[in-house]
Scaffold this motif. Structure first.
Motif, short mmCIF file in Angstrom:
data_model
loop_
_atom_site.label_atom_id
_atom_site.label_comp_id
_atom_site.label_asym_id
_atom_site.label_seq_id
_atom_site.Cartn_x
_atom_site.Cartn_y
_atom_site.Cartn_z
N ARG A 9 1.08 -1.31 0.05
CA ARG A 9 -0.15 -0.14 0.14
C ARG A 9 0.78 1.61 0.08
NH1 ARG A 9 -5.18 0.62 1.92
NH2 ARG A 9 -5.50 -1.47 1.76
N PRO A 10 2.23 1.48 0.74
CA PRO A 10 2.79 2.28 0.43
C PRO A 10 3.12 2.67 -0.29
CG PRO A 10 3.02 1.21 2.96
CD PRO A 10 2.18 0.29 1.78
N LEU A 11 3.60 1.84 -1.56
CA LEU A 11 4.39 1.63 -2.08
C LEU A 11 3.26 2.17 -3.48
CD1 LEU A 11 6.24 -1.18 -2.01
CD2 LEU A 11 7.17 0.93 -0.77
N SER A 12 2.50 2.15 -3.43
CA SER A 12 1.06 2.33 -4.37
C SER A 12 0.43 3.64 -4.75
CB SER A 12 0.07 0.61 -4.36
OG SER A 12 0.91 -0.19 -4.11
N VAL A 13 0.14 3.82 -5.90
CA VAL A 13 -1.18 4.69 -6.18
C VAL A 13 -2.52 4.26 -6.35
CG1 VAL A 13 -1.52 6.73 -7.53
CG2 VAL A 13 0.64 5.67 -7.08
N THR A 14 -3.59 5.06 -5.21
CA THR A 14 -4.76 4.21 -4.98
C THR A 14 -5.33 5.06 -6.31
OG1 THR A 14 -4.81 3.82 -3.07
CG2 THR A 14 -6.88 3.73 -4.02
N ARG A 15 -6.07 4.11 -6.92
CA ARG A 15 -6.75 5.08 -8.27
C ARG A 15 -8.07 3.99 -8.37
NH1 ARG A 15 -4.07 3.90 -14.02
NH2 ARG A 15 -5.84 5.08 -14.60
N THR A 16 -9.06 5.11 -8.83
CA THR A 16 -10.62 4.86 -8.54
C THR A 16 -11.01 4.55 -9.96
OG1 THR A 16 -11.57 7.12 -8.07
CG2 THR A 16 -11.21 5.70 -5.91
N PHE A 17 -11.77 3.87 -10.35
CA PHE A 17 -12.40 3.84 -11.90
C PHE A 17 -13.97 3.10 -11.73
CE2 PHE A 17 -8.51 1.92 -12.04
CZ PHE A 17 -7.62 2.88 -13.42
N LYS A 18 -15.10 3.49 -12.66
CA LYS A 18 -16.05 4.19 -12.29
C LYS A 18 -16.53 2.71 -13.04
CE LYS A 18 -17.44 7.92 -10.83
NZ LYS A 18 -18.17 7.68 -9.49
N LEU A 89 -4.66 -0.30 -6.48
CA LEU A 89 -3.93 -0.04 -6.10
C LEU A 89 -3.25 -0.07 -7.14
CD1 LEU A 89 -2.34 -1.35 -2.18
CD2 LEU A 89 -3.43 0.76 -3.39
N ALA A 90 -2.15 0.89 -7.86
CA ALA A 90 -1.06 0.46 -9.05
C ALA A 90 0.21 0.81 -8.96
CB ALA A 90 -1.67 1.79 -9.91
N LEU A 91 0.86 -0.02 -9.48
CA LEU A 91 2.25 -0.31 -8.23
C LEU A 91 3.59 -0.80 -9.58
CD1 LEU A 91 3.11 -2.91 -5.74
CD2 LEU A 91 1.04 -3.05 -7.10
#
Length: 221
Positions: A9-18, A89-91
């Motif tokens: 989690r600390p190494l990732s970017v949180t993204r949302t998708f509809k 999470l994207a990494l």
């Protein structure tokens, strides 16, 4: 998988998708690996007629696209579409792999994760091998029960997916009309119940209808 998710989690970017957003296109070279935190992702391909053929679903804790993450392909093999609103999470894939390899408990969690997926996919192959529509549907339900089922009361499992009859038809390789007919039969036999797109399966009744004793001791969930 919870420990792995917290580690990345600390190494990732949180993204949302509809809902209905395409996260990855077939043939695309991904920029990052994804781990699903919330929602449902549909993986599918298109045949020569442009018809959608569902391959699998991804739910909370799943990572994708696995073939690219683990260097088995240089591009995405399927389309990945949000079946519901999703959070991921994207990494970078190397960061994900290095994290998994950093601790034995993370590797054990990944082994369990992929054994579960492998077992489910073998059930899916069994379903597709059936010659009769009724058995295709029932074995597919067993696959969905194993992979996405949550016990809501003894012997009764809710599928953690929102499924239209068209999606089930695509998953099984039957027409929507035939799929609707077979689902209706199972509903009348009280093997299956559904309201809107929410399905609940009576595991024991399904096993009796299949005459299948080999799956009865499989751990679900």
């Amino acid at each position: 998988m919870d420990d792995v998710i917290e580690a990345i989690r600390p190494l990732s970017v949180t993204r949302t998708f509809k809902k209905r957003s395409i996260l990855l296109y077939q043939g695309e070279a991904p920029r990052s690996a994804f781990v699903l935190l919330d929602g449902v992702i549909k993986a599918y391909t298109l045949n020569n007629a442009g018809e959608e053929q569902v391959v699998a679903f991804h739910i909370n804790g799943d990572m994708f696209p696995a073939s690219w993450v683990f260097d088995k392909s240089s591009s995405t093999l399927y389309y990945y579409e949000a079946l519901t609103d999703c959070e991921v999470l994207a990494l970078p894939k190397d960061v994900l792999k290095d994290t998994i390899l950093s601790k034995p408990e993370y590797m054990r969690a990944m082994l369990d994760y992929y054994v579960t997926n492998y077992t489910g996919l073998m059930m899916r192959v069994t379903a597709l091998e059936q010659s009769r529509a009724s058995e295709k549907i029932m074995f597919t339900l067993y696959y969905l029960l194993f992979r996405y089922g949550k016990e809501v009361k003894p012997g009764m499992y809710a599928l953690r997916l929102q499924l239209t009859q068209s999606i089930i038809a695509s998953l099984v390789g039957l027409t929507r009309e035939t799929t609707a007919t077979e689902l209706g039969k199972l509903r009348r036999q009280k093997i299956l119940s559904y309201i809107a797109q929410q399905y609940t399966v009576d595991k024991g009744a399904l096993e009796r209808a299949l005459g299948e004793d080999n799956f009865t001791d499989i751990k679900i969930g």
